[in-house]
Design an enzyme around this catalytic site. Sequence first.
Site, PDB file in Angstrom:
ATOM      1  N   GLU A 111       9.040   4.832   7.846  1.00  0.00           N
ATOM      2  CA  GLU A 111       8.751   3.513   7.649  1.00  0.00           C
ATOM      3  C   GLU A 111       8.803   2.708   9.028  1.00  0.00           C
ATOM      4  O   GLU A 111       7.988   1.964   9.145  1.00  0.00           O
ATOM      5  CB  GLU A 111       9.904   3.041   6.499  1.00  0.00           C
ATOM      6  N   GLU A 128      -0.463   2.669   7.038  1.00  0.00           N
ATOM      7  CA  GLU A 128      -0.723   3.752   6.282  1.00  0.00           C
ATOM      8  C   GLU A 128      -1.301   5.101   6.722  1.00  0.00           C
ATOM      9  O   GLU A 128      -0.828   6.061   6.501  1.00  0.00           O
ATOM     10  CB  GLU A 128      -1.557   3.358   4.917  1.00  0.00           C
ATOM     11  N   ALA A 159       0.747  -1.142  -0.057  1.00  0.00           N
ATOM     12  CA  ALA A 159       0.150  -0.032   0.009  1.00  0.00           C
ATOM     13  C   ALA A 159       1.041   1.176   0.056  1.00  0.00           C
ATOM     14  O   ALA A 159       1.905   1.159   0.134  1.00  0.00           O
ATOM     15  CB  ALA A 159      -0.982  -0.099   1.176  1.00  0.00           C
ATOM     16  N   MET A 160       0.220   2.571  -0.342  1.00  0.00           N
ATOM     17  CA  MET A 160       0.997   3.546  -0.104  1.00  0.00           C
ATOM     18  C   MET A 160       0.063   4.677   0.336  1.00  0.00           C
ATOM     19  O   MET A 160      -1.124   4.940   0.087  1.00  0.00           O
ATOM     20  CB  MET A 160       1.325   4.046  -1.828  1.00  0.00           C
ATOM     21  N   GLU A 161       0.986   5.502   1.333  1.00  0.00           N
ATOM     22  CA  GLU A 161       0.173   6.318   2.076  1.00  0.00           C
ATOM     23  C   GLU A 161      -0.167   7.792   1.459  1.00  0.00           C
ATOM     24  O   GLU A 161       0.001   8.845   1.966  1.00  0.00           O
ATOM     25  CB  GLU A 161       1.154   6.549   3.137  1.00  0.00           C
TER      26      GLU A 161
HETATM   27 ZN   LIG Z   1       4.994   2.669   4.969  1.00  0.00          ZN
END
Ligand SMILES: [Zn+2]
Length: 855
Positions: free
Chosen positions: A331, A309, A275-277
Amino acid sequence: MPGKNLSREEARDRAGIIRVDSYRVHLDVSAAADPGRPTFRSTTRISFDCSAPGASSFADLLAPEVVSVELNGRRLDPAEVFDGARVALPELAARNELTVVAECAYSRTGEGLHRFVDPADGETYLYTHYEPADARRVFADFEQPDLKAPFSFTVTAPAAWDVYANAVHERITEDGDNRTWEFAPTQPISTYLTAVVAGPYHVVRDHYSRELPDGSVLEIPLAATCRRSLAPYFDADEILTVTKQGLDFFHEEFDYPYPFGKYDQCFVPEYNIGAMENPGCVTFREEFIYRSKVTEAAYEARANVILHEMAHMWFGDLVTMKWWDDLWLKESFADFMGSFAQIEATKYRAAWITFANRRKAWAYRQDQFPTTHPITADIRDLEDAKLNFDGITYAKGASVLKQLVAYVGRDAFFEGARRYFKKHAFGNTVLGDLLDALEETSGRDLRAWSAAWLQTSGVNTLTPEVTYDAEGRITELAIRQDGEVLRPHRIAVGLYDRAEDGALRRTDRYELDVTGARTVVADAAGRSLPALVLLNDDDLTYCKVRFDERSLETLRTGLGDLAGETGLARALAWSAVWNLTRDGLMPTRDYLDLVQRFAGRESDIGVLQSLHQQAGTALELYADPARRGEYGTALAEVALRELSLAAPGSDHQLAWARFFAETAERADHLQLLRGLLEGTGRIDGLTVDQELRWSFWLALATHGAADAEELSAELARDNTASGRRQHTQCLAARPTPAAKAAAWSAVVDSDELPNALVEAQIAGFNQAGQRELTAAYAEPYFAMLESIWAERSIEIAMRIVGGFFPRYRTTPATLAATDAWLTGHQDAAPALRRLVLECRDDLARALRAQECDVQ
Ligand SMILES: [Zn+2]
């Protein structure tokens, strides 16, 4: 391509003179559904200041064609100023307006604006993915995280589509077959965090509101989307429940109202990562929508990603690292916070077991490669950045943060985070900024801690040393620490004895600081010798643990008897014996024996699934080759036994069914799978649904027990994106030279395949049991490496380099060939060398483990 790989120095110099006021980006994707159109029109207007008028700089853009460039009213000739990766910007004024019109390419690799056509209904779907540096494939920009600006997107798309971006849309204009969506300007954000999702997506809407401390009410519109053909499987309720629980938790802890307006979560096809935030428009891989039965571990994993996320909205999006050196800042934090929030705010209470078992395994593996690096890495350029999304940055960083919370205390940690958000909102930071905030709130000097934990690499090993007297009483329990750098560890030590019911239960727990090479656990002296000494009980620190002889013997005979409220101690014991096996200190047959005897009793489904995976690796890579067949049959028989014993319809039953398919080799076992597929066989409670069907077909295809016609029939039954991938994998898995040649050629000789099918071909090609069949590809593998690296996008190149490495040919000859390539290619791209070095290290490790198993 010149200029494609932006260096840290170039980014620093550019940030030294440029400040961006705003971006206005117009994307015209109205013809996206026409597969004959490889590009879309992209128009970007950037307003920016330059503090050194007269200086020159450049904008980034990866596009097949630039139509026009206008800088401060002057038209520049694209042929002169555009080199394929950069737009030269000569003689900047104090205030500048840049307009770039380009034809940008739709992506098939998941980088930039990805285009996907759904085989189920022919609908076209688009979404963007940029991190670390692919926004420049969609619009002209300054592609570095510290040049933040507000972005206003306008998107022209087919009238039947919906469009999502970081902000809410302000206006939709109809124009015949198309609609143009104008989105509000975003808050100042980095280029890699911008996003556009467009297509006939299915959407479920909801709402979150919360009263803030000042009495005002925060309203957050929520949306969750997926492809239309996945709508019947979309459990948006569960997703939105976790979303709201997360929003409650983060508002409670962070004391900073969610700053990006609405919160959309878009599940998209052929996504490269989890996934990407993107602020306000998070993208997820759609495999998180489950078409068939999955275990509770899958739901837990998805909840973890949702919360990871969401944590980024504050840590990463509101406050962003200055350069990729500090990628870990966001991260590690999000990875830690994903598990932490899960335990505190959701029904998934086993998150620390999963963390100990899976995330840490990832970190330990990566940290023992010769290519390991400190958590705060040295990222020279974008290629370095791309490879740094690894087990150190995420899982080791998160483990170290877990240790930091134990060190400074939860309250000081969160108070530090709150101050950090307030002080640096919408800005960029480096490590020192976070340490400053935490020092302020904890009153502790964190520089030494940071030097030991963040600025060095490698994992420590802790070993108990027990001496005792004639009466069987401990005279001394000491902890030996090994490793290149000795670190301070806050740990718990558990002593376990057999209880009357046969269980191994903890009777004593000592919490202490381990420093230096040897630390004595003073309180243990005089106690009777326990059955088991478990170092790092409760998993407070990041280390590998070993056992004394007596404890190891206890585990050999009774690992499954290890009891505890949460099962964490057992997960830690499993993790420790796995590390012993990987390190060539425990023969593979002993590890497999433990799995055969005790995996059936493992109650935690996530741990069980890890055991299946590790047993597979042990069998294929670490076992004495002469005994591999015998071990494999034994594992398949255990799988079959446990499959028949598992409760009907349970997660355990499903996990054992899958493991049985993975290990099945004998004709009668394959026949059983076929019977389940054809409905002539049945296991009480086991639904052979579509995904399980494909895993059975894969087993049959791999062993030459399914032909192309049967596989086509299955595809006709499941003509979906997932079906197509699995069909491709099954075809490539067949044990014939022609099947291998076709898979190899489809990936290596052509760049037509999208990312998802590249992955499927490679997964099918590289089968452990087909070592002889694929042996001929070792030489072409090494021969193609440099050209693949030069010609393919980094995402695809990474898959090919890692995926086609002859990892199942665990022979000294493969090792020699790898070394020869490394010696002969000292000047190859560092990122490419890094991947090959890691493959080499895995191979050398396998050879050591095999040697241990032979003795
Ligand atoms: Zn991340």
